[in-house]
Design an enzyme around this catalytic site. Structure first.
Site, PDB file in Angstrom:
ATOM      1  N   CYS A   1     -11.541  23.599  44.152  1.00  0.00           N
ATOM      2  CA  CYS A   1     -10.262  24.392  43.622  1.00  0.00           C
ATOM      3  C   CYS A   1     -10.237  26.112  45.013  1.00  0.00           C
ATOM      4  O   CYS A   1     -10.454  26.130  45.125  1.00  0.00           O
ATOM      5  CB  CYS A   1      -9.665  25.253  43.016  1.00  0.00           C
ATOM      6  SG  CYS A   1      -9.127  23.079  41.775  1.00  0.00           S
TER       7      CYS A   1
ATOM      8  N   ARG B   1     -12.773  22.898  49.283  1.00  0.00           N
ATOM      9  CA  ARG B   1     -13.507  23.285  47.414  1.00  0.00           C
ATOM     10  C   ARG B   1     -12.389  22.074  47.102  1.00  0.00           C
ATOM     11  O   ARG B   1     -12.682  22.292  45.700  1.00  0.00           O
ATOM     12  CB  ARG B   1     -12.376  24.466  47.531  1.00  0.00           C
ATOM     13  CG  ARG B   1     -13.052  25.529  48.414  1.00  0.00           C
ATOM     14  CD  ARG B   1     -12.804  26.782  47.885  1.00  0.00           C
ATOM     15  NE  ARG B   1     -13.779  27.198  46.112  1.00  0.00           N
ATOM     16  CZ  ARG B   1     -14.448  28.132  46.484  1.00  0.00           C
ATOM     17  NH1 ARG B   1     -14.932  28.421  47.573  1.00  0.00           N
ATOM     18  NH2 ARG B   1     -14.580  28.500  44.992  1.00  0.00           N
TER      19      ARG B   1
ATOM     20  N   TRP C   1      -9.096  20.134  43.633  1.00  0.00           N
ATOM     21  CA  TRP C   1     -10.112  19.395  42.976  1.00  0.00           C
ATOM     22  C   TRP C   1      -9.635  19.252  41.141  1.00  0.00           C
ATOM     23  O   TRP C   1      -9.537  19.705  40.680  1.00  0.00           O
ATOM     24  CB  TRP C   1     -11.081  19.637  43.626  1.00  0.00           C
ATOM     25  CG  TRP C   1     -12.572  18.825  43.036  1.00  0.00           C
ATOM     26  CD1 TRP C   1     -12.936  17.774  43.744  1.00  0.00           C
ATOM     27  CD2 TRP C   1     -13.147  18.787  41.847  1.00  0.00           C
ATOM     28  NE1 TRP C   1     -13.491  16.865  43.046  1.00  0.00           N
ATOM     29  CE2 TRP C   1     -13.775  17.337  42.220  1.00  0.00           C
ATOM     30  CE3 TRP C   1     -13.263  18.896  40.204  1.00  0.00           C
ATOM     31  CZ2 TRP C   1     -14.912  16.290  40.777  1.00  0.00           C
ATOM     32  CZ3 TRP C   1     -13.815  18.282  39.434  1.00  0.00           C
ATOM     33  CH2 TRP C   1     -14.551  17.034  39.826  1.00  0.00           C
TER      34      TRP C   1
ATOM     35  N   ASN D   1      -7.787  28.178  39.111  1.00  0.00           N
ATOM     36  CA  ASN D   1      -9.485  27.411  39.204  1.00  0.00           C
ATOM     37  C   ASN D   1      -9.899  28.052  38.060  1.00  0.00           C
ATOM     38  O   ASN D   1     -10.169  28.447  37.390  1.00  0.00           O
ATOM     39  CB  ASN D   1      -9.562  27.874  41.189  1.00  0.00           C
ATOM     40  CG  ASN D   1     -11.351  26.777  40.295  1.00  0.00           C
ATOM     41  OD1 ASN D   1     -12.069  25.946  40.670  1.00  0.00           O
ATOM     42  ND2 ASN D   1     -12.320  28.008  41.019  1.00  0.00           N
ATOM     43  N   GLY D   2     -10.558  26.031  37.842  1.00  0.00           N
ATOM     44  CA  GLY D   2     -11.371  26.146  36.357  1.00  0.00           C
ATOM     45  C   GLY D   2     -11.078  25.766  35.583  1.00  0.00           C
ATOM     46  O   GLY D   2     -10.179  24.092  35.751  1.00  0.00           O
TER      47      GLY D   2
ATOM     48  N   GLU E   1     -33.324  14.011  49.395  1.00  0.00           N
ATOM     49  CA  GLU E   1     -32.512  14.580  50.064  1.00  0.00           C
ATOM     50  C   GLU E   1     -31.545  13.471  50.951  1.00  0.00           C
ATOM     51  O   GLU E   1     -30.805  13.111  51.059  1.00  0.00           O
ATOM     52  CB  GLU E   1     -32.997  15.402  50.419  1.00  0.00           C
ATOM     53  CG  GLU E   1     -31.745  15.913  51.710  1.00  0.00           C
ATOM     54  CD  GLU E   1     -30.907  16.711  50.815  1.00  0.00           C
ATOM     55  OE1 GLU E   1     -29.961  16.996  50.288  1.00  0.00           O
ATOM     56  OE2 GLU E   1     -29.791  17.293  51.922  1.00  0.00           O
TER      57      GLU E   1
ATOM     58  N   LYS F   1     -28.127  12.423  50.749  1.00  0.00           N
ATOM     59  CA  LYS F   1     -26.289  12.428  51.822  1.00  0.00           C
ATOM     60  C   LYS F   1     -26.131  10.899  51.877  1.00  0.00           C
ATOM     61  O   LYS F   1     -24.564  11.225  52.572  1.00  0.00           O
ATOM     62  CB  LYS F   1     -27.640  12.836  53.555  1.00  0.00           C
ATOM     63  CG  LYS F   1     -27.972  14.634  52.999  1.00  0.00           C
ATOM     64  CD  LYS F   1     -26.459  15.415  53.753  1.00  0.00           C
ATOM     65  CE  LYS F   1     -25.965  15.799  52.462  1.00  0.00           C
ATOM     66  NZ  LYS F   1     -27.258  17.032  52.081  1.00  0.00           N
TER      67      LYS F   1
ATOM     68  N   GLU G   1     -23.242  10.057  49.262  1.00  0.00           N
ATOM     69  CA  GLU G   1     -21.729  11.096  49.578  1.00  0.00           C
ATOM     70  C   GLU G   1     -21.174  11.143  50.328  1.00  0.00           C
ATOM     71  O   GLU G   1     -19.651  10.901  50.756  1.00  0.00           O
ATOM     72  CB  GLU G   1     -22.184  12.161  49.180  1.00  0.00           C
ATOM     73  CG  GLU G   1     -23.445  13.310  50.411  1.00  0.00           C
ATOM     74  CD  GLU G   1     -23.838  14.235  49.631  1.00  0.00           C
ATOM     75  OE1 GLU G   1     -24.662  15.440  49.676  1.00  0.00           O
ATOM     76  OE2 GLU G   1     -22.816  15.259  49.288  1.00  0.00           O
TER      77      GLU G   1
ATOM     78  N   HIS H   1     -44.949   0.712  40.888  1.00  0.00           N
ATOM     79  CA  HIS H   1     -44.553   0.633  39.754  1.00  0.00           C
ATOM     80  C   HIS H   1     -43.651   0.041  39.704  1.00  0.00           C
ATOM     81  O   HIS H   1     -42.564   0.383  38.435  1.00  0.00           O
ATOM     82  CB  HIS H   1     -45.299   1.833  39.692  1.00  0.00           C
ATOM     83  CG  HIS H   1     -46.181   2.419  39.622  1.00  0.00           C
ATOM     84  ND1 HIS H   1     -47.477   2.213  38.817  1.00  0.00           N
ATOM     85  CD2 HIS H   1     -46.769   2.842  40.275  1.00  0.00           C
ATOM     86  CE1 HIS H   1     -48.352   2.714  39.416  1.00  0.00           C
ATOM     87  NE2 HIS H   1     -48.156   3.024  40.222  1.00  0.00           N
TER      88      HIS H   1
ATOM     89  N   LYS I   1     -16.509  20.955  47.570  1.00  0.00           N
ATOM     90  CA  LYS I   1     -17.552  22.278  47.628  1.00  0.00           C
ATOM     91  C   LYS I   1     -17.540  22.850  46.188  1.00  0.00           C
ATOM     92  O   LYS I   1     -16.664  23.052  46.098  1.00  0.00           O
ATOM     93  CB  LYS I   1     -17.783  23.343  49.152  1.00  0.00           C
ATOM     94  CG  LYS I   1     -18.799  23.474  49.408  1.00  0.00           C
ATOM     95  CD  LYS I   1     -19.401  23.166  50.354  1.00  0.00           C
ATOM     96  CE  LYS I   1     -20.438  24.028  51.294  1.00  0.00           C
ATOM     97  NZ  LYS I   1     -21.751  22.147  51.294  1.00  0.00           N
TER      98      LYS I   1
HETATM   99  C1  F6R Z   1     -25.011  18.022  48.559  1.00  0.00           C
HETATM  100  C2  F6R Z   1     -24.417  19.325  48.171  1.00  0.00           C
HETATM  101  C3  F6R Z   1     -24.468  19.330  46.584  1.00  0.00           C
HETATM  102  C4  F6R Z   1     -25.140  20.512  46.513  1.00  0.00           C
HETATM  103  C5  F6R Z   1     -24.823  21.143  44.480  1.00  0.00           C
HETATM  104  C6  F6R Z   1     -25.218  22.710  44.622  1.00  0.00           C
HETATM  105  O1  F6R Z   1     -24.645  17.462  49.925  1.00  0.00           O
HETATM  106  O2  F6R Z   1     -24.195  19.339  48.724  1.00  0.00           O
HETATM  107  O3  F6R Z   1     -25.535  18.300  45.880  1.00  0.00           O
HETATM  108  O4  F6R Z   1     -26.279  20.788  46.857  1.00  0.00           O
HETATM  109  O5  F6R Z   1     -23.212  21.251  44.730  1.00  0.00           O
HETATM  110  O6  F6R Z   1     -24.356  23.413  45.151  1.00  0.00           O
HETATM  111  P1  F6R Z   1     -25.094  25.136  45.310  1.00  0.00           P
HETATM  112  O7  F6R Z   1     -25.652  25.262  46.449  1.00  0.00           O
HETATM  113  O8  F6R Z   1     -23.470  25.324  46.241  1.00  0.00           O
HETATM  114  O9  F6R Z   1     -25.100  25.537  43.847  1.00  0.00           O
END
Ligand code: F6R
Length: 614
Positions: free
Chosen positions: A2, A27, A75, A101-102, A484, A488, A491, A507, A609
C-alpha cells in the site's frame, strides 16, 4: 505494501496526491483512491485496479479544487480488490476520510463494538472500522488530532493511518506503528508518504517518524507527538537522490533500467570504504570493535531475494572470518525459538527496510540480547532505525517490484561486512583483504561486460516463451544464484521454476528431467577444480536425459562447451564473487521472458514491493 500520500499546501492537492500515488504504485496496485477537503466537505473518488482507472475517473468527474488531500494505492489484505473496499474510507457522518496501510489485528472486536452502536459497515476491510471509530470521536467533539491519538491507542497490529476532517481544512494527521511513514518538508507546503518517492518531485527534505508516533501537517508547520500527545524527537534528513532516479530514462521497464544501473550501484556502494591508513572502514557500524571481536556466531535473516543474498554471503563470510554463519528466513526466525544472544550478530538484509517479517525478527533478536546490523537501501526506513548498526547499499530507489540492483548491492555489502570482520578479528592479513577489495572494485566493469553481451540472453527468452517449467542448478555460491534465477522467473513470467543445489540432482530432481525441460546451470570458475568438475558432470547427466542445457560459465571454459546447448559466457572472477556476475543474465532472462509474454514486468500480479504485513 500500500502506498499512502498526504498533502497540504497551495497547489492542487488532487494533482500532488495522484502524482505521489503514481510513484508509489509499485507498493500495491489493487485499487487507488483520493479524498480532498473542499468547501467544508469530503470529496473523494476511488477505483479498483491500477491507478490509471482512478485517473480516468478523475478526468471524467474532477473533484473540487483543494489544497488538502490524501490518497492511497492498495495491496489487498482484508476484502477483495473492488471499488467498495478501496481506500479512502469515509466515516458514517461523512466528516472524516482516511487511508491505511497494515493490518488491524483486533478489527473483529472493534467492528462488533461499532455494530452494537448501530453502525453498519459497507466494506469488508479492517480500515473502515478505523474510519468509523475516528468519525465517532470527531462527531463527539474531539479535534481530529486528538481523535486519532485516542483511536490509535485502541488499535492492535500494524498501521500507517492518514486522515482528514472536513471541518479542519489545511490539516492532515497521520500515525504509524510497524508500518512506514515519512514527512516531506516543502516551502509553504508539507507532505506525507509511505516513502520519499511520494514527494521527491517537490522536496528532498524529509523527517522520519518513529514507532507509535503521530504527525500533524499544515502548509507551514509540522508537529510530531507520541500517542499520548507528548512532543516526540524525530530525525530530519536530506534525500540523496532526485526525481530523475525515480524515472525510467527511456527504458521500457523500471526493472530493465535497474538491471542496467547495477555497475553504478555497485560502484556507489563501494565508495568511501577506506580509512586513511588504507584499512577497510565501515563508518556506519556503531558496534564497538571489542564487541565485534567477541562475536561467536552470525545469523543472517531476510526474505525472498534478500534471503538469497544472505545465502551467497554465508560462503564468503565463513571463509574469511571463520565465524559460523547461518542464514534463515526472517519469516520463520522468531517462531522457532532460535538460540541467539549477546555473542550472536544478527544481520538483517532488507532493500526496503520495511519488510514486516524482518522487522519482527530483529526486534526478537534484540530482546534476546543480540546486536543487529542492518544491510539496507532505504534511508529513514524502520529496520536500519531500529538496528544497532547499518551498512547502506547505495543502489538508489528500486521501483521494479522484482529486486535486481538491490540483490547485487546486498551481496556486496555482505562481502564488505565479512572483510571488515576478518580485519577486526585478524583472520585475514591486510594484503589479503586488499586483494579482495581490489577484485570487488573491478566488479562494476565485469557486470558491465555481462550487460554488454546480453543479446544472446534476450534471444533465449523468445525461444522459451512457451515452456511451462524451467530448472536452475548451481553449486556452492552458485546455488543461491540458481534459487534467485528461479524466483525471478516465477514472479515475472508466472511459470513454474525451481532452483536446486546441483549435487542434489541425483537425490530426486533428476526424475523431472526430460527433453522438454530447459535447465540453467551455473558453473563455478575453474580455479576451484573439484567444484567446477563436479558441476560439469551434473551437466552431462542432464544432457544424457535429453534436457536442454543453458550453461553460465567462464567465457573461455572449453571443458564445458561440448555439453552446453547454449553457453552464456561470464567474465573471470573468483568463486566467492561469481554470484555478482552470474545473477545478471538470469535477471535479464526473466525480465525479457515476462516482456515477451506480455506481462507487466514492474507490477507482477499479486505482488507488491515492500511487504509491510506478516
Ligand atoms: C523478489 C523480491 C522479494 C524481496 C523480499 C524482501 O524479487 O523483491 O523477494 O526481496 O520481499 O524485501 P526487502 O529486501 O525489501 O526486505
Amino acid at each position: 505494501m500500500c502506498g499512502i500520500v498526504g498533502y497540504v499546501g497551495t497547489k492542487s492537492a488532487q494533482e500532488v496526491v495522484v502524482d505521489g500515488l503514481r510513484r508509489l504504485e509499485y507498493r500495491g496496485y489493487d485499487s487507488a483512491g483520493v479524498a480532498l477537503v473542499a468547501d467544508g466537505a469530503i470529496a473523494s473518488a476511488k477505483k479498483a485496479g491500477k491507478l490509471a482507472n482512478l485517473e480516468n475517473e478523475l478526468a471524467a468527474l474532477p473533484l473540487p479544487a483543494s489544497g488538502t488531500g490524501i490518497g492511497h494505492t492498495r495491496w489487498a489484505t482484508h476484502g477483495a480488490p473492488n471499488d467498495i473496499n478501496a481506500h479512502p474510507h469515509v466515516s458514517r457522518s461523512g466528516r472524516v476520510a482516511l487511508v491505511h496501510n497494515g493490518i488491524i489485528e483486533n478489527f473483529a472486536a472493534l467492528r462488533t463494538e461499532l455494530e452494537a452502536d448501530g453502525l453498519t459497515m459497507t466494506s469488508e476491510t479492517d480500515t473502515e472500522v478505523v474510519a468509523q471509530l475516528l468519525g465517532r470521536e470527531v462527531d463527539g467533539g474531539a479535534d481530529i488530532a486528538e481523535a486519532l491519538r485516542t483511536v490509535c491507542r485502541r488499535l492492535e497490529g500494524a498501521f500507517t493511518i492518514v486522515a482528514v476532517d472536513a471541518q479542519a481544512p489545511g490539516r492532515v494527521v497521520a500515525a504509524r506503528r510497524n508500518s512506514p511513514l515519512v514527512v516531506g518538508l516543502g516551502e509553504g507546503e508539507n507532505f506525507l508518504g509511505s516513502d520519499v518517492a511520494a514527494f521527491i518531485s517537490h522536496t528532498r527534505e524529509a523527517v522520519e517518524l518513529g514507532q507509535d508516533q503521530m504527525v500533524e501537517i499544515t502548509a507551514d508547520d509540522w508537529q510530531v507527538t507520541d500517542f499520548d500527545g507528548n512532543p516526540a524527537t524525530t530525525k530530519r534528513y536530506h534525500v540523496d537522490w532526485d526525481l530523475s532516479a525515480a524515472q525510467k530514462d527511456g527504458f521500457d521497464w523500471f526493472m530493465r533500467k535497474e538491471i542496467h544501473e547495477q555497475p553504478r550501484a555497485l560502484a556507489d556502494t563501494l565508495l568511501g570504504r577506506y580509512a586513511e591508513d588504507g584499512s577497510l572502514t565501515l563508518d556506519e557500524i556503531r558496534i564497538a570493535v571489542s564487541e565485534l571481536r567477541s562475536i561467536q556466531r552470525i545469523v543472517i535473516i531476510g526474505c525472498g531475494t534478500a534471503h538469497y543474498a544472505g545465502m551467497v554471503a554465508k560462503y564468503a563470510i565463513e571463509h574469511w572470518t571463520r565465524i559460523p554463519c547461518e542464514v534463515e528466513l526472517a519469516s520463520e526466525f522468531r517462531y522457532r525459538d532460535p538460540i541467539v544472544g549477546p555473542q550472536t550478530l544478527v544481520v538483517a538484509i532488507s532493500q526496503s527496510g520495511e519488510t514486516a517479517d524482518t522487522l519482527m525478527a530483529i526486534r526478537y533478536a534484540q530482546e534476546q540480547g543480540s546486536k543487529v546490523l542492518a544491510i539496507c537501501n532505504t534511508n529513514g526506513s524502520t529496520i536500519p532505525r531500529e538496528s544497532n548498526a547499518v551498512i547502506y547499499t547505495h543502489a538508489g530507489p528500486e521501483i521494479g517490484v522484482a529486486s535486481t540492483k538491490g540483490f547485487l548491492t546486498q551481496v556486496l555489502a555482505c562481502y564488505l561486512l565479512g572483510l571488515y570482520l576478518a580485519q577486526v578479528k585478524n583472520t585475514k592479513f591486510g594484503d589479503e583483504i586488499a586483494a579482495v577489495m581490489s577484485e570487488l572494485e573491478s566488479m562494476p566493469d565485469k557486470v558491465q561486460q555481462v550487460l554488454d553481451a546480453q543479446q544472446q540472453v534476450l534471444g533465449l527468452a523468445a525461444e522459451f516463451s512457451d515452456n511451462p517449467s524451467v530448472l536452475f542448478l548451481g553449486r556452492h555460491a552458485g546455488y543461491p544464484v540458481a534459487l534467485e534465477g528461479a524466483l525471478k522467473l516465477k514472479e515475472l513470467a508466472y511459470i513454474h521454476a525451481e532452483g536446486f543445489a546441483a549435487g542434489e540432482l541425483k537425490h530426486g530432481p533428476i526424475a523431472v528431467i526430460d527433453q522438454d525441460l530447459p535447465v540453467f546451470v551455473v558453473v563455478p570458475p575453474r580455479g576451484r577444480d573439484m567444484l567446477h568438475d563436479k558441476t560439469v558432470s551434473n551437466i552431462q547427466e542432464i544432457r544424457a536425459r535429453g534436457a536442454r542445457t543453458i550453461v553460465l560459465a567462464e567465457a573461455d571454459d572449453q571443458t564445458v562447451a561440448p555439453y552446453a546447448d547454449v553457453l552464456i559466457g561470464l567474465p573471470k572472477v573468483s568463486t566467492l564473487l561469481q554470484p555478482l556476475v552470474a545473477t545478471v543474465p538470469l535477471q535479464i532472462f526473466a525480465c525479457e521472458l515476462a516482456t515477451v509474454k506480455g506481462h507487466d514486468v514492474d507490477q507482477p500480479r499479486n505482488l507488491a514491493k515492500s511487504v509491510t504485513v506478516e
